[in-house]
Design an enzyme around this catalytic site. Structure first.
Site, PDB file in Angstrom:
ATOM      1  N   LEU A  20       0.788  -1.233   0.000  1.00 34.98           N
ATOM      2  CA  LEU A  20       0.000   0.000   0.000  1.00 34.98           C
ATOM      3  C   LEU A  20       0.821   1.285   0.000  1.00 34.98           C
ATOM      4  O   LEU A  20       0.282   2.360  -0.253  1.00 34.98           O
ATOM      5  CB  LEU A  20      -0.912   0.009   1.245  1.00 34.98           C
ATOM      6  CG  LEU A  20      -1.956  -1.116   1.317  1.00 34.98           C
ATOM      7  CD1 LEU A  20      -2.732  -1.032   2.628  1.00 34.98           C
ATOM      8  CD2 LEU A  20      -2.918  -1.025   0.135  1.00 34.98           C
ATOM      9  N   ALA A  26      10.277  -1.822   0.356  1.00 37.37           N
ATOM     10  CA  ALA A  26       9.999  -3.162   0.888  1.00 37.37           C
ATOM     11  C   ALA A  26       8.521  -3.506   0.745  1.00 37.37           C
ATOM     12  O   ALA A  26       8.165  -4.619   0.351  1.00 37.37           O
ATOM     13  CB  ALA A  26      10.429  -3.245   2.349  1.00 37.37           C
ATOM     14  N   HIS A 126      -4.291   4.140   4.054  1.00 39.77           N
ATOM     15  CA  HIS A 126      -4.355   3.112   5.099  1.00 39.77           C
ATOM     16  C   HIS A 126      -3.795   3.613   6.422  1.00 39.77           C
ATOM     17  O   HIS A 126      -4.113   3.082   7.467  1.00 39.77           O
ATOM     18  CB  HIS A 126      -3.643   1.825   4.650  1.00 39.77           C
ATOM     19  CG  HIS A 126      -2.162   1.951   4.498  1.00 39.77           C
ATOM     20  ND1 HIS A 126      -1.566   2.696   3.518  1.00 39.77           N
ATOM     21  CD2 HIS A 126      -1.140   1.421   5.211  1.00 39.77           C
ATOM     22  CE1 HIS A 126      -0.250   2.601   3.612  1.00 39.77           C
ATOM     23  NE2 HIS A 126       0.033   1.841   4.647  1.00 39.77           N
ATOM     24  N   ARG A 127      -2.965   4.653   6.363  1.00 36.76           N
ATOM     25  CA  ARG A 127      -2.401   5.184   7.589  1.00 36.76           C
ATOM     26  C   ARG A 127      -3.229   6.352   8.135  1.00 36.76           C
ATOM     27  O   ARG A 127      -3.287   6.577   9.343  1.00 36.76           O
ATOM     28  CB  ARG A 127      -0.942   5.595   7.351  1.00 36.76           C
ATOM     29  CG  ARG A 127      -0.130   4.413   6.784  1.00 36.76           C
ATOM     30  CD  ARG A 127       1.180   4.216   7.451  1.00 36.76           C
ATOM     31  NE  ARG A 127       1.034   4.042   8.880  1.00 36.76           N
ATOM     32  CZ  ARG A 127       2.041   3.960   9.734  1.00 36.76           C
ATOM     33  NH1 ARG A 127       3.274   4.031   9.286  1.00 36.76           N
ATOM     34  NH2 ARG A 127       1.850   3.803  11.024  1.00 36.76           N
ATOM     35  N   GLU A 161       3.926  12.845   9.967  1.00 36.22           N
ATOM     36  CA  GLU A 161       4.247  11.424  10.163  1.00 36.22           C
ATOM     37  C   GLU A 161       4.789  11.143  11.562  1.00 36.22           C
ATOM     38  O   GLU A 161       5.367  10.088  11.827  1.00 36.22           O
ATOM     39  CB  GLU A 161       5.227  10.960   9.084  1.00 36.22           C
ATOM     40  CG  GLU A 161       4.682  11.097   7.664  1.00 36.22           C
ATOM     41  CD  GLU A 161       3.714   9.971   7.251  1.00 36.22           C
ATOM     42  OE1 GLU A 161       3.992   8.800   7.543  1.00 36.22           O
ATOM     43  OE2 GLU A 161       2.676  10.285   6.620  1.00 36.22           O
ATOM     44  N   HIS A 229      10.673   7.964   5.387  1.00 34.87           N
ATOM     45  CA  HIS A 229      10.738   8.659   6.678  1.00 34.87           C
ATOM     46  C   HIS A 229      12.209   8.929   7.009  1.00 34.87           C
ATOM     47  O   HIS A 229      13.072   8.093   6.711  1.00 34.87           O
ATOM     48  CB  HIS A 229      10.146   7.801   7.807  1.00 34.87           C
ATOM     49  CG  HIS A 229       8.662   7.621   7.727  1.00 34.87           C
ATOM     50  ND1 HIS A 229       8.052   6.390   7.880  1.00 34.87           N
ATOM     51  CD2 HIS A 229       7.669   8.514   7.522  1.00 34.87           C
ATOM     52  CE1 HIS A 229       6.734   6.540   7.775  1.00 34.87           C
ATOM     53  NE2 HIS A 229       6.477   7.814   7.549  1.00 34.87           N
ATOM     54  N   ASP A 231      13.647   8.552   9.734  1.00 36.70           N
ATOM     55  CA  ASP A 231      14.226   7.553  10.647  1.00 36.70           C
ATOM     56  C   ASP A 231      14.746   6.310   9.911  1.00 36.70           C
ATOM     57  O   ASP A 231      15.217   5.363  10.535  1.00 36.70           O
ATOM     58  CB  ASP A 231      13.260   7.179  11.786  1.00 36.70           C
ATOM     59  CG  ASP A 231      12.037   6.389  11.334  1.00 36.70           C
ATOM     60  OD1 ASP A 231      11.918   6.065  10.137  1.00 36.70           O
ATOM     61  OD2 ASP A 231      11.190   6.098  12.210  1.00 36.70           O
ATOM     62  N   ASN A 341       7.530  -5.027   5.252  1.00 38.15           N
ATOM     63  CA  ASN A 341       6.619  -3.923   4.955  1.00 38.15           C
ATOM     64  C   ASN A 341       7.310  -2.577   5.179  1.00 38.15           C
ATOM     65  O   ASN A 341       6.656  -1.538   5.268  1.00 38.15           O
ATOM     66  CB  ASN A 341       5.364  -4.010   5.825  1.00 38.15           C
ATOM     67  CG  ASN A 341       4.140  -4.430   5.019  1.00 38.15           C
ATOM     68  OD1 ASN A 341       4.127  -4.260   3.800  1.00 38.15           O
ATOM     69  ND2 ASN A 341       3.135  -4.945   5.693  1.00 38.15           N
ATOM     70  N   CYS A 347      10.893   1.795  13.749  1.00 36.49           N
ATOM     71  CA  CYS A 347       9.511   2.101  13.350  1.00 36.49           C
ATOM     72  C   CYS A 347       8.530   1.544  14.360  1.00 36.49           C
ATOM     73  O   CYS A 347       7.436   2.072  14.540  1.00 36.49           O
ATOM     74  CB  CYS A 347       9.167   1.460  12.008  1.00 36.49           C
ATOM     75  SG  CYS A 347      10.199   1.977  10.661  1.00 36.49           S
TER      76      CYS A 347
HETATM   77  O1  SUG Z   1       4.025   3.831   6.464  1.00 36.35           O
HETATM   78  N1  SUG Z   1       4.488   0.426   5.838  1.00 36.35           N
HETATM   79  C1  SUG Z   1       4.719   1.568   6.697  1.00 36.35           C
HETATM   80  C2  SUG Z   1       6.083   1.478   7.329  1.00 36.35           C
HETATM   81  C3  SUG Z   1       6.270   2.538   8.365  1.00 36.35           C
HETATM   82  C4  SUG Z   1       7.665   2.627   8.862  1.00 36.35           C
HETATM   83  N2  SUG Z   1       7.771   3.614   9.868  1.00 36.35           N
HETATM   84  C5  SUG Z   1       8.837   4.371  10.103  1.00 36.35           C
HETATM   85  N3  SUG Z   1       9.807   4.468   9.243  1.00 36.35           N
HETATM   86  N4  SUG Z   1       8.868   5.041  11.185  1.00 36.35           N
HETATM   87  C6  SUG Z   1       4.561   2.864   5.914  1.00 36.35           C
HETATM   88  O2  SUG Z   1       5.004   2.912   4.759  1.00 36.35           O
HETATM   89  C7  SUG Z   1       3.102  -0.998   4.399  1.00 36.35           C
HETATM   90  C8  SUG Z   1       1.727  -1.598   4.484  1.00 36.35           C
HETATM   91  C9  SUG Z   1       1.355  -2.429   3.286  1.00 36.35           C
HETATM   92  O3  SUG Z   1       1.892  -2.214   2.210  1.00 36.35           O
HETATM   93  O4  SUG Z   1       0.455  -3.260   3.432  1.00 36.35           O
HETATM   94  C10 SUG Z   1       3.273   0.180   5.334  1.00 36.35           C
HETATM   95  O5  SUG Z   1       2.321   0.881   5.604  1.00 36.35           O
END
Ligand code: SUG
Length: 416
Positions: A20, A26, A126-127, A161, A229, A231, A341, A347
């Protein structure tokens, strides 16, 4: 006594690979693969257990109820709808609590309370659905208004974020710090999720001293290479900034600005020649937890296991340990399910500096508590999820049973 507490997200029963997140390499790469929610949650819990064993204070935030029927209704999702919309409502993405909120500890703020702003996560559907339910947990965990102030998220026009784009430098966690806000500029091949106006709004909301705030632009090349991000390319702890040399748009300018506000800054920099940005993003070396071990043996970098399997990265780590820098330990942890993911050890945790006695104890962990949670996860969390499982009654039933069981175990039924 004020101390750093890491609140990890318990990986939820609907953890899946729907691809998503545009710009998250990744997530895109693993799209459509079969996920293993039970293994994922156990990996996260093992990391929390390991941190407790190091003497660190550990908290937890719970998965959010999924599927989110409210979102499905608002988007009128039916059989004809894009499968990504359905997947969004099933996402377990709240596990990455570094994105839950930005935290300014009490010593940094005008009214001497710890200020918390839930992140709107507006860039990704989704977030973006996470914050209302996340906020309900924050409201419970940090309910003591003598010590905590919780704000509304900044308006979604300005993507925020949370702590993933925020660093804090200080001599000790309980001393006044300098807060560094890292924003991206849009226009590149991938979205810049953290907007400058959101960072500036959070700093004002939290009542930070403008002389102790630094605003730094993320390197557009880093965002284009998959560092969605900050981080993913830099992490700070106390007086140390551990960073890739290509993390910021103006690297030297960033160091100077931080040093002007915080003269004790010690930079541990990895150059492009030592480890390329691509390799750093692939292994998530910088998405590490950089922590001060209470036994006085210095700082530890808790890195994803993937770092151990990269000769370049692992050789660099050994060389660093052989020197006399501030990072004295490198500890690999297996969080492979989350890594697939795009979520590494950093994270998965939200750092809060607070006196644990002022936090609702239901959100604080002991080893026994972890054992109990592991029991529920072993019994109820799905073994695996394929993309065709999303939307099925069987998975919904399993997810809801799991959610209820964890609320029951932690006496958090008011979150139902
Ligand atoms: O927002 N992955 C998250 C990973 C968040 C990592 N957080 C930090 N770096 N702090 C994102 O991209 C993937 C979900 C999916 O593809 O089903 C996802 O949302």
């Amino acid at each position: 006594m004020l101390q750093e507490i890491n609140f990890d997200g318990l990986i939820g029963p609907t953890h899946n690979y729907a691809g998503l997140s545009l710009g998250n390499i990744a997530s895109a790469y693993h799209r459509g693969r079969i996920s293993h929610p039970k293994a994922a949650a156990l990996q996260g819990l093992a990391k929390m257990r390991g941190n407790i064993a190091l003497g660190l204070a550990q908290g937890i935030l719970l998965p959010l109820p999924r599927p989110n029927h409210g979102l499905l209704t608002r988007l009128a999702v039916d059989e004809a709808a894009d499968p990504a919309l359905l997947a969004a409502a099933w996402s377990a993405s709240s596990m990455w609590t570094a994105n839950a909120a930005t935290i300014s500890p009490a010593p940094d703020t005008r009214d001497n309370r710890c200020h918390i702003t839930p992140a709107n996560l507006a860039t990704m559907l989704h977030r973006a659905q996470e914050w209302p339910a996340t906020r309900r947990q924050l409201d419970l965990a940090f309910a003591d208004t003598r010590h905590f102030a919780i704000h509304d998220p900044v308006p979604a026009t300005f993507g925020d974020e949370g702590a993933a784009n925020h660093m804090r430098l200080c001599r000790r966690h309980d001393a006044a710090g300098v807060e560094v806000f890292v924003f991206g500029r849009s226009g590149g091949r991938f979205p810049a999720r953290q907007h400058e106006q959101a960072s500036r709004a959070v700093a004002r909301l939290h009542g930070l001293d403008p002389r102790r705030c630094v605003f730094v632009e993320q390197n557009p090349d880093a965002i284009a290479a998959g560092a969605f991000h900050n981080d993913v390319v830099a992490v700070a702890n106390e007086r140390v900034l551990f960073t890739h040399a290509r993390a910021f748009a103006d690297q030297e300018g960033a160091y100077e600005a931080i040093r002007a506000a915080f003269p004790d800054l010690e930079v541990v920099e990895v150059t492009e020649e030592e480890i390329s940005l691509e390799e750093a993003i692939r292994t998530y070396l910088f998405n590490a937890q950089l922590v001060t071990i209470p036994d006085g043996s210095g700082m530890a970098l808790i890195v994803p296991d993937e770092c151990r399997h990269s000769e370049t990265v692992w050789t660099w780590c050994q060389r660093m340990l052989a020197g006399n820098g501030p990072i004295r330990h490198v500890i690999p942890v297996d969080v492979r399910q989350s890594m697939a993911n795009g979520g590494g050890p950093a994270c998965l945790r939200l750092r809060v500096v607070a006196d644990p006695a002022t936090v609702d104890p239901r959100f604080l962990l002991t080893e026994d508590r972890i054992t109990q949670i592991e029991g529920v996860v072993r019994d109820i969390w799905p073994e695996q999820i394929a993309s065709t499982d999303l939307g099925t009654a069987a998975l919904e039933e399993q997810a809801q049973t799991a959610y209820r069981a964890i609320l029951e175990l932690l006496s958090l039924n008011e979150l139902r």
